[in-house]
Design a protein around this motif. Structure first.
Motif, mmCIF file in Angstrom:
data_model
loop_
_atom_site.group_PDB
_atom_site.id
_atom_site.type_symbol
_atom_site.label_atom_id
_atom_site.label_comp_id
_atom_site.label_asym_id
_atom_site.label_seq_id
_atom_site.Cartn_x
_atom_site.Cartn_y
_atom_site.Cartn_z
ATOM 1 N N PHE A 401 0.994 -1.210 0.110
ATOM 2 C CA PHE A 401 -0.025 0.027 0.077
ATOM 3 C C PHE A 401 0.795 1.257 0.021
ATOM 4 C CE2 PHE A 401 -1.603 3.222 3.160
ATOM 5 C CZ PHE A 401 -2.315 4.001 2.159
ATOM 6 N N PHE A 404 3.063 1.696 -3.501
ATOM 7 C CA PHE A 404 2.215 2.111 -4.732
ATOM 8 C C PHE A 404 1.840 3.577 -4.416
ATOM 9 C CE2 PHE A 404 2.562 -2.305 -5.929
ATOM 10 C CZ PHE A 404 2.262 -2.297 -7.378
ATOM 11 N N ALA A 405 1.596 3.803 -2.947
ATOM 12 C CA ALA A 405 0.934 5.137 -2.796
ATOM 13 C C ALA A 405 2.030 6.174 -3.160
ATOM 14 C CB ALA A 405 0.309 5.372 -1.386
ATOM 15 N N TYR A 408 2.507 6.373 -6.937
ATOM 16 C CA TYR A 408 1.405 7.354 -7.333
ATOM 17 C C TYR A 408 1.918 8.929 -7.171
ATOM 18 C CZ TYR A 408 -0.908 2.762 -7.927
ATOM 19 O OH TYR A 408 -1.133 1.621 -8.007
ATOM 20 N N SER A 422 -4.250 3.777 -4.117
ATOM 21 C CA SER A 422 -3.686 2.561 -3.736
ATOM 22 C C SER A 422 -4.357 1.419 -2.887
ATOM 23 C CB SER A 422 -2.458 3.085 -2.776
ATOM 24 O OG SER A 422 -1.512 1.849 -2.582
ATOM 25 N N LEU A 454 -1.941 0.517 -11.456
ATOM 26 C CA LEU A 454 -3.184 0.149 -10.571
ATOM 27 C C LEU A 454 -3.555 -0.966 -10.848
ATOM 28 C CD1 LEU A 454 -5.098 3.832 -10.727
ATOM 29 C CD2 LEU A 454 -4.380 2.419 -8.718
ATOM 30 N N GLN A 457 -1.414 -3.397 -9.335
ATOM 31 C CA GLN A 457 -1.671 -3.688 -7.975
ATOM 32 C C GLN A 457 -3.276 -4.453 -7.881
ATOM 33 O OE1 GLN A 457 -2.050 0.073 -5.758
ATOM 34 N NE2 GLN A 457 -1.560 -0.425 -4.141
#
Length: 479
Positions: A401, A404-405, A408, A422, A454, A457
């Motif tokens: 989490f 990926f956040a 982004y 995320s 995304l 993910q």
């Protein structure tokens, strides 16, 4: 490594995908929409590739070991996301290939995030294909939980170890009888949900699409307004009931239907308690800013809470406009998920129970060091392997989490959108928070690189993370 054990079932999967494409082709043909040619050509192409693979590797299928199983499942989800995107890309939607892959991955993983608008006037074939992707993905999630994840000891193993216990036989002896019962139950829930939707005002086509996406806890709709297109409250309670049914362990439902004594399932009371608390608190908070009849407000609050916590992702209204407390509550609900052994995504209730009990036992041990205290689930001690699996998953869940956040945010998203995107992808929820990807927005405006990430993910979340991450570890590829 035996590549025939991977390629043969993948070739058969392509043929299966092609068969499902026939249904939207038929829908478009009867509607007079030219996209029926796109679905037909795509189906023929996939059948040709699948038949070529099977003929080239003709012979008795070799035994599939754990390593081949992991590779096949990853190949299946990523391959299906690419193959299923072809009709979107070639149709009259006029969208980019990355948007087509994003929409397919979102459907297949039952996430429900979308890049499409104008759903109310969209051809029936496209609408049906979106719903079918989620319906296929929903049953695929449960099947993977039975077949692959036990070997990873991070999600699926707990399902049988906890519900069947390690000292007794599994509920149906072998996996095959359970899968047959599972398919029958899944179909029965879909049919009954469709019938009730029709009785409460939906057209047959709209009802079938929403039944597909309700039972799979996927959340795709046939309208940009999602469930906000339907008046009254009765149809919302039908959706609530079936979202809840799809979010509890299917094994529990099967044993209850067959009148076998179902093993008590602590996940269900915890899930219902969280839903009740969140619904009441949101209802009370909305009463300060919304002027509506109490029952209608309570219905919408319950619907939105159930939709988010079951990772379905339907929206009855833009609940984020009612204040920071409500937006924060829905953001937190995104992390939870429902029960193990269901079509829902997220962290899952049984992991929350085990972690809470472990923390409680640790604190008791600190107060009384000489007292032996062990965490329990369903009044049975939790084995070390199960506890380690849950701990590893929790660390990976938080790490993926955050990673990926961060990515982004580096790619230009504001902090609120980056964090929300995320977790909504990882938990397979669908709508996030904020003006861009909230209940009233779409993912269309996000950069292409973000959409690719995304999609990856979303698949990672559906594979319980470790089934995807394990491929990049050197030890996995060692002989």
């Amino acid at each position: 490594m035996n590549f025939r054990a991977i390629a043969l079932p993948f070739g058969r999967l392509l043929i299966l995908i092609a068969l499902f494409m026939c249904f939207p082709a038929i829908a478009d043909l009867f509607a007079g929409n030219p996209d029926w040619k796109v679905f037909s050509v795509s189906a023929v192409l996939l059948v040709a590739i699948g038949v070529f693979i099977n003929l080239s590797l003709h012979g008795e299928a070799p035994p599939r070991r754990f390593k081949e199983a992991v590779i096949f499942v990853n190949l299946a989800w990523f391959g299906f996301s690419i193959a299923g995107a072809v009709p979107f890309y070639l149709s009259g939607l006029d969208i980019s290939f990355v948007d087509a892959v994003f929409e397919t991955a979102s459907g297949l993983t039952t996430t429900g995030s979308t890049v499409l608008t104008g759903l109310d006037t969209m051809p029936p074939g496209i609408l049906l294909w979106r719903s079918l992707l989620q319906w296929i993905g929903g049953i695929g999630v449960v099947a993977i939980g039975i077949w692959l994840l036990p070997g990873l000891r991070i999600g699926g193993s707990q399902l049988f170890a906890l519900e069947s216990s390690e000292s007794t036989a599994k509920p149906y002896g072998r996996v095959e009888p359970f899968v047959v019962r599972l398919l029958v139950l899944y179909a029965a829930l879909t049919v009954s949900c469709t019938v009730l939707y029709i009785l409460f005002g939906m057209t047959p086509f709209v009802a079938l699409n929403h039944a597909f996406t309700t039972i799979s806890t996927g959340g795709f709709s046939t309208s940009d307004n999602s469930f906000g297109q339907f008046p009254g409250t009765a149809i919302y309670w039908v959706a609530i009931a079936y979202m809840l049914a799809a979010s509890v362990p299917f094994l529990f439902i099967l044993r209850s239907i067959e009148r076998k004594a179902p093993i008590p399932e602590p996940q269900i009371p915890l899930l219902l308690s969280i839903i009740a608390f969140a619904t009441v608190s949101i209802f009370l908070a909305e009463r300060w800013v919304v002027h509506d009849t109490p029952f209608h407000m309570f219905t919408l609050a319950a619907f939105n809470v159930v939709s988010v916590i079951t990772t379905t992702g339907y929206a009855a209204n833009d609940y984020l406009q009612y204040g920071a407390y409500i937006a924060c509550t829905f953001f937190l609900l995104t992390f939870f998920g429902s029960c193990s052994g269901s079509t829902s995504g997220g962290f899952k209730m049984f992991r929350i129970i085990i972690l809470f009990n472990h923390i409680k036992c640790t604190l008791r041990g600190m107060v009384r060091p000489h007292r032996i205290v062990e965490p329990k689930y369903n009044d049975a001690p939790v084995s070390l392997s199960v506890l380690e699996g849950v701990m590893v998953f929790a660390i990976l869940y938080g790490g993926v989490f955050a990673l990926f956040a961060t990515l982004y945010a580096m790619l230009g998203l504001d902090l609120e959108t980056a964090l929300s995107a995320s977790i909504t992808a990882l938990a397979n929820v669908g709508p996030g928070v904020g003006d861009t990807i909230g209940p009233s927005g779409t993912f269309q405006s996000l950069p292409d690189t973000v959409k690719w990430l995304l999609a990856v993910q979303m698949i990672l979340g559906r594979l319980e993370i470790l089934a995807g991450i394990i491929l990049v570890t050197p030890q996995f590829w060692e002989r």
